[in-house]
Design an enzyme around this catalytic site. Structure first.
Site, mmCIF file in Angstrom:
data_model
loop_
_atom_site.group_PDB
_atom_site.id
_atom_site.type_symbol
_atom_site.label_atom_id
_atom_site.label_comp_id
_atom_site.label_asym_id
_atom_site.label_seq_id
_atom_site.Cartn_x
_atom_site.Cartn_y
_atom_site.Cartn_z
ATOM 1 N N CYS A 171 -2.271 -0.685 7.521
ATOM 2 C CA CYS A 171 -1.624 0.614 7.319
ATOM 3 C C CYS A 171 -1.770 1.494 8.560
ATOM 4 C CB CYS A 171 -2.196 1.313 6.093
ATOM 5 S SG CYS A 171 -1.595 0.620 4.536
ATOM 6 N N HIS A 195 0.815 -1.206 0.000
ATOM 7 C CA HIS A 195 0.000 0.000 0.000
ATOM 8 C C HIS A 195 0.856 1.267 0.000
ATOM 9 C CE1 HIS A 195 -3.801 -2.167 1.682
ATOM 10 N NE2 HIS A 195 -3.362 -2.682 0.548
ATOM 11 N N GLU A 208 0.699 3.991 1.769
ATOM 12 C CA GLU A 208 1.136 4.440 3.092
ATOM 13 C C GLU A 208 2.359 3.644 3.545
ATOM 14 O OE1 GLU A 208 -3.492 4.181 3.531
ATOM 15 O OE2 GLU A 208 -1.952 3.309 2.236
ATOM 16 N N CYS A 254 -6.252 1.074 5.556
ATOM 17 C CA CYS A 254 -6.673 -0.239 6.043
ATOM 18 C C CYS A 254 -6.116 -0.448 7.448
ATOM 19 C CB CYS A 254 -6.206 -1.338 5.094
ATOM 20 S SG CYS A 254 -4.442 -1.736 5.190
#
Length: 162
Positions: A120, A79, A81, A117
């Site tokens: 993250c 991801h 992040e 999420c």
């Protein structure tokens, strides 16, 4: 001439970063900023050396009909992040702000109402980032204090808020 506010300025940069995304579903871009200096950037894509979904021409989660927010272990991407956090030292991130923007992988339209999420969120908390600013529209955004994620522990309730 109106000058762009700082939040939207950094969100505009996060939107530019997402153009490197290789995800077929949603393209995310993240930047970490501290003291008005960009510390790092990240976008979602397969780990270095692995083929991206855009190269393969399919998304396994899409192919299997997996809804958004579920079964991330089947996703090829790291991801945005996480990639931004990986690229910075913790010392640089203490008290920083993470800016996040998202566009639809098919239509390229801005997607509002997104959130990090649960994995993250955990990375953001441990990195020492103080707040997350998420683009809603071209000119609006929401600000999340990471201390709220610590206090309202979604891992205890099972309500992950994707």
């Amino acid at each position: 001439m109106d000058r762009r506010d700082k939040f939207n300025y950094y969100l505009d940069i996060a939107e530019t970063v997402l153009e490197r995304s290789t995800c077929l579903r949603r393209k995310f871009g993240a930047i970490i900023v501290r003291n008005d200096s960009i510390i790092s950037t990240g976008y979602n894509g397969a780990p270095r050396g692995r083929q991206n979904c855009s190269d393969l021409g399919f998304c396994l989660r899409e192919k299997l009909g997996i809804p958004r927010g579920e079964r991330y272990e089947l996703c090829r991407s790291v991801h945005a992040e996480m990639n931004a956090i990986i690229a910075a030292s913790r010392e640089e991130m203490l008290g920083a702000t993470l800016y996040l923007a998202c566009r639809d992988g098919q239509t390229n339209e801005l997607v509002g109402g997104v959130n990090s999420c649960s994995m993250c969120k955990r990375h953001i908390i441990n990195a020492g980032i103080e707040r997350v600013v998420i683009r809603e529209t071209k000119d609006t955004y929401k600000i999340i204090l990471v201390s709220d994620w610590i206090r309202d522990d979604d891992s205890l309730t099972g309500q992950f808020g994707y």
